[in-house]
Design an enzyme around this catalytic site. Sequence first.
Site, PDB file in Angstrom:
ATOM      1  N   SER A  19      40.130  44.069 -53.272  1.00 44.89           N
ATOM      2  CA  SER A  19      40.266  42.626 -53.503  1.00 44.89           C
ATOM      3  C   SER A  19      41.599  42.226 -54.118  1.00 44.89           C
ATOM      4  O   SER A  19      41.915  41.033 -54.152  1.00 44.89           O
ATOM      5  CB  SER A  19      39.137  42.121 -54.399  1.00 44.89           C
ATOM      6  OG  SER A  19      37.917  42.130 -53.708  1.00 44.89           O
ATOM      7  N   LYS A  42      43.619  40.113 -51.996  1.00 48.23           N
ATOM      8  CA  LYS A  42      43.386  38.670 -51.845  1.00 48.23           C
ATOM      9  C   LYS A  42      44.551  37.849 -52.394  1.00 48.23           C
ATOM     10  O   LYS A  42      44.766  36.712 -51.970  1.00 48.23           O
ATOM     11  CB  LYS A  42      42.076  38.281 -52.540  1.00 48.23           C
ATOM     12  CG  LYS A  42      40.835  38.845 -51.845  1.00 48.23           C
ATOM     13  CD  LYS A  42      39.568  38.631 -52.669  1.00 48.23           C
ATOM     14  CE  LYS A  42      38.361  39.257 -52.003  1.00 48.23           C
ATOM     15  NZ  LYS A  42      37.154  39.219 -52.863  1.00 48.23           N
ATOM     16  N   TYR A 101      39.747  40.971 -42.332  1.00 43.98           N
ATOM     17  CA  TYR A 101      39.490  41.029 -43.770  1.00 43.98           C
ATOM     18  C   TYR A 101      39.269  42.473 -44.238  1.00 43.98           C
ATOM     19  O   TYR A 101      39.821  42.908 -45.253  1.00 43.98           O
ATOM     20  CB  TYR A 101      38.281  40.156 -44.106  1.00 43.98           C
ATOM     21  CG  TYR A 101      37.817  40.282 -45.527  1.00 43.98           C
ATOM     22  CD1 TYR A 101      38.544  39.708 -46.563  1.00 43.98           C
ATOM     23  CD2 TYR A 101      36.664  40.986 -45.843  1.00 43.98           C
ATOM     24  CE1 TYR A 101      38.118  39.833 -47.876  1.00 43.98           C
ATOM     25  CE2 TYR A 101      36.234  41.105 -47.155  1.00 43.98           C
ATOM     26  CZ  TYR A 101      36.967  40.527 -48.162  1.00 43.98           C
ATOM     27  OH  TYR A 101      36.560  40.654 -49.459  1.00 43.98           O
ATOM     28  N   TYR A 114      35.977  37.485 -60.818  1.00 42.66           N
ATOM     29  CA  TYR A 114      34.615  37.049 -60.487  1.00 42.66           C
ATOM     30  C   TYR A 114      33.940  36.457 -61.722  1.00 42.66           C
ATOM     31  O   TYR A 114      34.573  35.690 -62.441  1.00 42.66           O
ATOM     32  CB  TYR A 114      33.790  38.214 -59.906  1.00 42.66           C
ATOM     33  CG  TYR A 114      34.543  38.956 -58.838  1.00 42.66           C
ATOM     34  CD1 TYR A 114      34.967  38.282 -57.692  1.00 42.66           C
ATOM     35  CD2 TYR A 114      34.861  40.294 -58.975  1.00 42.66           C
ATOM     36  CE1 TYR A 114      35.681  38.949 -56.702  1.00 42.66           C
ATOM     37  CE2 TYR A 114      35.570  40.963 -57.987  1.00 42.66           C
ATOM     38  CZ  TYR A 114      35.977  40.286 -56.855  1.00 42.66           C
ATOM     39  OH  TYR A 114      36.675  40.930 -55.896  1.00 42.66           O
ATOM     40  N   VAL A 151      37.491  46.449 -56.172  1.00 44.87           N
ATOM     41  CA  VAL A 151      36.461  47.468 -56.401  1.00 44.87           C
ATOM     42  C   VAL A 151      36.974  48.893 -56.213  1.00 44.87           C
ATOM     43  O   VAL A 151      36.265  49.855 -56.512  1.00 44.87           O
ATOM     44  CB  VAL A 151      35.207  47.287 -55.505  1.00 44.87           C
ATOM     45  CG1 VAL A 151      34.439  46.049 -55.892  1.00 44.87           C
ATOM     46  CG2 VAL A 151      35.565  47.292 -54.038  1.00 44.87           C
TER      47      VAL A 151
END
Lengths: 301, 301, 301, 301
Positions: free
Chosen positions: A61, A64, A188, A236, A254
């Site tokens: 992530s 991102k 993705y 998050y 992660v």
Amino acid sequence: MQDLLDAIVSDAMASDDRGKVADYIPELSRVNPNQFGICVATVSGEVYAAGDADTPFSIQSVSKVFALALALGKVGDQLWHRVGREPSGLAFNSLLLLEHENGIPRNPFINAGALVTADTYLADSSPREALGQMVRFVQAACEFEDIRINQNVAQSEIATANRNFALAHYLASFGNLRNSTDKVLGTYCHQCAIDMSCRQLALAGRLLLEGPGMPRLISRERRRRINALMMTCGHYDGSGDFAFRVGLPGKSGVGGGILVIAPGRASIAVWSPGLNQYGNSKLGTEAMETFARKTGWSVFG
Amino acid sequence: MQDLLDAIVSDAMASDDRGKVADYIPELSRVNPNQFGICVATVSGEVYAAGDADTPFSIQSVSKVFALALALGKVGDQLWHRVGREPSGLAFNSLLLLEHENGIPRNPFINAGALVTADTYLADSSPREALGQMVRFVQAACEFEDIRINQNVAQSEIATANRNFALAHYLASFGNLRNSTDKVLGTYCHQCAIDMSCRQLALAGRLLLEGPGMPRLISRERRRRINALMMTCGHYDGSGDFAFRVGLPGKSGVGGGILVIAPGRASIAVWSPGLNQYGNSKLGTEAMETFARKTGWSVFG
Amino acid sequence: MQDLLDAIVSDAMASDDRGKVADYIPELSRVNPNQFGICVATVSGEVYAAGDADTPFSIQSVSKVFALALALGKVGDQLWHRVGREPSGLAFNSLLLLEHENGIPRNPFINAGALVTADTYLADSSPREALGQMVRFVQAACEFEDIRINQNVAQSEIATANRNFALAHYLASFGNLRNSTDKVLGTYCHQCAIDMSCRQLALAGRLLLEGPGMPRLISRERRRRINALMMTCGHYDGSGDFAFRVGLPGKSGVGGGILVIAPGRASIAVWSPGLNQYGNSKLGTEAMETFARKTGWSVFG
Amino acid sequence: MQDLLDAIVSDAMASDDRGKVADYIPELSRVNPNQFGICVATVSGEVYAAGDADTPFSIQSVSKVFALALALGKVGDQLWHRVGREPSGLAFNSLLLLEHENGIPRNPFINAGALVTADTYLADSSPREALGQMVRFVQAACEFEDIRINQNVAQSEIATANRNFALAHYLASFGNLRNSTDKVLGTYCHQCAIDMSCRQLALAGRLLLEGPGMPRLISRERRRRINALMMTCGHYDGSGDFAFRVGLPGKSGVGGGILVIAPGRASIAVWSPGLNQYGNSKLGTEAMETFARKTGWSVFG
């Protein structure tokens, strides 16, 4: 600085409780948990590294951030018609708020928002082309040639991506994907499967720093805004806690990596595969807390 | 700086769309919407003011910042066993997440969290004593003698506080209030009814700044942490947007005031009674966006 | 009875407000809204019909009743480990509760539960075999040979099934599907695309009635339980209202059909394509309310 | 019938797992869990009783049935503008859906809906008058003189009613209470504190039966509708399960009582203080399941 990083590595290596390696992607679950690396790239051009700072890992992530920068470069603020800018208060792969909000994901760093972001930088190109742009963008930022997408991780990820497929179809049901769900998911999952070392990640993170020698890939205003999103949404449902404890914008993955920006000072990458309850690197988070306390770096005064 | 503030006041005064004055508290609904004030108190001791900067207004939820500082001064990090530090992603008076989280409010700036905070600084004292401490704490920060609680506003607030009574009883049902709901609600409503001018508020905000002439009421680490909470949770479900657009920690109130901290530089207070969709001052938020852009002040580089 | 049905048809034909034909499945949106049929098949063997009672229409979610009977026939009460028996209180295609309940759908009549049911009757067979069983099961119940799956509707449904694909992947992410999402979705969409007339549907519904000439396809206890589920969950978030107003168990579909069981008396099918706010046939619901009031049939005394 | 009831009592008395007595109301927590009573009052006038059928217990939420009948008698269908008729899918004291639905409770049997119902039968009278009406209404139904409100239970309930106070204030914040929250809560808690035996409750339940000797307190249509609500909403988030397993409308209370209506046949009351996971009497529910299976009584054929 070097002494501080060495001390952090020593502490990390001695830790009994290293968290739990992500197990939902088979390829990631096989990573040796006893690894820890850290690297600091300053605005004045120094680079400090310690531990396994040159071992490539799956950035997941953290990608991102680069995806957001790339998508904004393509469509500018139009992206914000399709993705929000608010913390979600929920787990990274939750579908709960999507239903209330007519398919507009809360922010680009939860999975739903990252799928819309991927759909945006995909535009009308093929996944291969779009991923090529992504890799070249990251290469330009870190000035390393050998940034690769790990095909095993990408395939492993696609094979276990039921929750993400659900999110993609859900977004599509609201008309918030332009490309097919398969194409967006494929893109993705490959984006998340980029392998980078702490050194490469810290250097790439410099695109979010202002300074003479820093990469000039995005405007100052956009840099600030991406940093703001990392601060409020980068971890998050642990974002508030990271802001509280570390005081610097960051984005976790992660795979155990965290990219942290100390505006005006440095880009920092830390990596340790074991995760805490929020799905963020346990030792990485603790290391950043120590780092921020010892350096006194904080955006909050 | 004075020119900038004057220009901001001119723009604000010329604005057609001033938002909507809070109407759920009768006493507040009578405020003249055509008012606008701004004040900047710098770390080097200058104070700049423009517009209605000396008109007292009801600080409402901005008081949650002072309440948090006071409560932390009394019980320290024990507070965090009873209140979280995460953005809620929901409206300021929502009960939704409380049910999932066993009566632990998401953060001290949503109403539920502010009630627990009030219960904490109340401790074993009477509301009168606790509110006296609160007022003296604010007076010490801003170095003004005449900070008052507006009794009409407090009574009006208690009379219309059904949603807050619901929150208090709900918290009590989980055992997360030590004092009676009536006592906590009474204290909370009086705390919110403190009247201050922009000048007073900007000066009081200096307690969140580091610097030789700044008030020394709380430790540097605690200052940073409160600023972090203001950044991630200071504007309810508009917090992410404020961080994105302004780039500075802030706390708003339904009276139309916003306190903003520019670490290392200044404390800024802005006030205009009309609210936007999130319940934050409409012109105040726009003014802060202009202010941040023109000064270039941002914690994000 | 024939007079009553004729009067109901007259009233329906004269209605100004016929609701809105489902538009999310292109093939269904082309149905002429000015149609209305009704048929009553009694336990003593009479069949009364009026209006367009012999026009086939897409039974859609009414098929969930037959699917449930078929699945229970295959695995018995084991099904209830994978699907609940409670009203959901939410729209038919909501994902909200799934997240809280670890992928166990609330009941077999919401879409998520129907997908698990389809996965169950699929077992290890091919979709073609399973759908063949389904069609033969319905044929045996209504004693008509020419029950067909409308391939155009099935294809149209698959092409627009993003929300259902999302549900299927979501269930799969919790391990609550044995077959692939594509296989389950394909089977489910074909099952919903069965065409039947009111006459055929009323006759098929007799499998939920006790009586000498009734089809003996399922046990009395199972019949009762399916009727109970139709009563509490048969009309999505309008189930309570249907029970309140009509007082008989029923199951509706977005094609505009409703199957209603009057235990000990009759099976009733009504059809009109326009839907009300809950996605149930508007005139069909009104007709059943009139029918229940005029006949005095109600399970509630 | 007498043999069946005797056998049910024997089984219940021998049970090892009697559930857990409600502990949130101190006065109720002291009840001896080893009690069990059952009574059946038929439409033809017979009364069968077994076990502790003449021991009074706190009827708690069973009173909501009488309260609903009383409120409907006062304002008729106007009640339905302020309360819904749908199962909530959530626990009896949940606040979740209220927020989405602007203060209109899902149905009159969850606590929020029962508070609106109490507010409705209160109308402009005093709690004492309204409760007098309630008790006389129940007395008229069961033809017993000595129905009493247990003041100790009522006081104990008010003292621990934080969740209900939260609900009442929440309803008030949406303008859905006409009387003060204190008045409504006081009335509601006294209504719940009515003491009745199984015999009295079964006889009172006859007001929901049609038949020559049955009490004529409400119209047939209203009886049916109340039975319908008991079927879909009578056991909170265990309503679907009760309908599935027992097949008769019923209403439970945390005192361990359940009132069940077999339309056309009988009113049944069962009582055992230990509760299952949904807050319904554990042995009572099991007894009703046995009773329904052995008698073959079911509204579902």
